[in-house]
Design an enzyme around this catalytic site. Sequence first.
Site, PDB file in Angstrom:
ATOM      1  N   ASP A  83      -6.631 -32.965  44.109  1.00 26.48           N
ATOM      2  CA  ASP A  83      -7.830 -32.880  44.958  1.00 26.48           C
ATOM      3  C   ASP A  83      -8.852 -33.957  44.629  1.00 26.48           C
ATOM      4  OD1 ASP A  83      -7.915 -29.236  45.161  1.00 26.48           O
ATOM      5  OD2 ASP A  83      -6.651 -30.751  46.105  1.00 26.48           O
ATOM      6  N   LYS A  87     -15.075 -23.560  45.590  1.00 24.58           N
ATOM      7  CA  LYS A  87     -14.430 -23.069  46.830  1.00 24.58           C
ATOM      8  C   LYS A  87     -13.109 -22.387  46.474  1.00 24.58           C
ATOM      9  CE  LYS A  87     -11.897 -25.990  49.404  1.00 24.58           C
ATOM     10  NZ  LYS A  87     -10.508 -25.569  49.674  1.00 24.58           N
ATOM     11  N   ASN A  88     -12.305 -23.025  45.621  1.00 20.44           N
ATOM     12  CA  ASN A  88     -10.954 -22.527  45.353  1.00 20.44           C
ATOM     13  C   ASN A  88     -10.901 -21.382  44.353  1.00 20.44           C
ATOM     14  OD1 ASN A  88     -10.048 -24.291  47.232  1.00 20.44           O
ATOM     15  ND2 ASN A  88      -9.255 -25.795  45.787  1.00 20.44           N
ATOM     16  N   ARG A 116     -16.010 -28.159  54.928  1.00 19.27           N
ATOM     17  CA  ARG A 116     -15.173 -27.040  54.473  1.00 19.27           C
ATOM     18  C   ARG A 116     -15.344 -26.820  52.989  1.00 19.27           C
ATOM     19  NH1 ARG A 116      -9.136 -26.946  56.580  1.00 19.27           N
ATOM     20  NH2 ARG A 116      -9.364 -25.140  55.236  1.00 19.27           N
ATOM     21  N   CYS A 166      -0.552 -28.661  57.393  1.00 21.87           N
ATOM     22  CA  CYS A 166      -1.878 -29.264  57.583  1.00 21.87           C
ATOM     23  C   CYS A 166      -1.707 -30.764  57.357  1.00 21.87           C
ATOM     24  CB  CYS A 166      -2.887 -28.652  56.619  1.00 21.87           C
ATOM     25  SG  CYS A 166      -2.663 -29.181  54.932  1.00 21.87           S
ATOM     26  N   ARG A 216       3.280 -27.463  53.423  1.00 19.72           N
ATOM     27  CA  ARG A 216       2.630 -26.372  52.673  1.00 19.72           C
ATOM     28  C   ARG A 216       3.223 -25.010  53.009  1.00 19.72           C
ATOM     29  NH1 ARG A 216      -3.593 -27.392  52.202  1.00 19.72           N
ATOM     30  NH2 ARG A 216      -3.284 -26.180  50.317  1.00 19.72           N
TER      31      ARG A 216
END
Length: 427
Positions: A312, A22-23, A406, A116, A121
């Site tokens: 993460d 994803k990143n 997500r 978030c 952030r």
Amino acid sequence: MDQLIIKGGVPLYGSVVISGAKNAALPLIAATLLAPGLHTLHNVPDLRDTRTMLKLLEILGAQWERTGTTIRINNDRLTGVEAPYDLVKTMRASVLVLGPLLARSGFAKVSLPGGCAIGARPINYHLKGFEQLGVTTRLEQGYVEGIVEGRMRGGTVYFDIPSVTGTENVLMASVMAKGKTVIKNAAKEPEVGNLIDMLFAMGAEIEGKGTDRLIVQGVDQLQATESTIIPDRIETGTYMIAVAATGGSVTITNCNPSHLPALTEKLLLCGVDIATTEDTVTVSCPDVAGRSICPLQSVDITTLPYPGFPTDLQAQFMALMIQAEGTAIIHETIFENRFMHVAELKRMGADITIEGSRAIVRGIGRGKLCGAPVMATDLRASASLVIAGLAASGTTQISRIYHLERGYETMVEKLQGLGAQVAKVKE
Ligand code: EPZ
């Protein structure tokens, strides 16, 4: 809203295929804005966040189509330079269009991403970096605007913290600037390397991949190209931890074990077996002394920029440590509010005390967690609750699983393929 129902206590066996990262997909999709023409990206995961980024490109005038895990994007005609609030608020990584839009059209307007669940952030390092390249930025009614008079110029950008998307944004802004740009204290995550490979293939001149010092010689223009997204190291780590938590033996394929040096060391210290090849990792919990699965040793972790332990994977590792035989200290140094999963894990019987940026996890041993109704609060916290539910006795209901979707492609099907008793139901 959907929820997950997990009947826990089932060791995982079999093999699972890892999706694209994803990143890495998010910055590489944004990077296609740098050049007109037809871009091809392979191994793009089909996630809520990648769909959001593609929606954003559509708003900016791009056309795209998906065939399996390949995405083709045509950026010949950019009709917009604004990323709207109602889209950015659903995905902060939308700020990644700032750099390429400034490089391509000299102007960009992006809604300031709010905070978030895991922290405020801010994007101050992104904006400071752009200003070093001759961009004038200003904040206006919740939007950040960037304007370049003439052509961007090379400069020196120093990151106080090696921001991952900050490095990616400034890198994308610099590749067509006039002259040389030096980025110091740059992030070294593999996803940054994936972006560098793509920019290089587009004709950019970048030295220092994998180091904290990137040197860019600006070029006049870039060409559309074909790139492949690297395997998702966080998804890989999540499944490695899940096997350690439930017992069993699983081979994780289509991954890159070399991207997980810290987690691998920590899992070995916990007492699990790990065997790797170039693109697979097998995690197993050998039967010892007649017990069905190996006991877990408590191991401390501190989250750090790559190649340190990834923030993460902090929540997922905590779900493992709650079943260990000892006390583990989990020190979260990257985000100021990344312990949202603790309260939910305690509802399942975990013994955790938070002291500032440290969580003291007193292990209760295997088989003591009890299933319960819990609520996901953010992407990686929801993965932590899935792991705890898989290991717990009884049934766990996890609500708000849109967080999970997500960043994890077809997680329910992948877990069912490993023998887990898990299903998605309407709440
Ligand atoms: C990237 O976020 C990842 N997201 C995050 O993954 C990951 O947790 C994070 O890097 C750290 O590895 C993507 O790549 C899309 P940072 P990013 O800028 O770039 C502070 C997930 O679960 N900071 O490296 O936003 C910031 O507040 C997500 O997949 C500033 O103060 O993270 C944080 O404390 C979550 N000002 C620290 O730096 C800035 O301008 C590191 O943040 C930028 C960052």
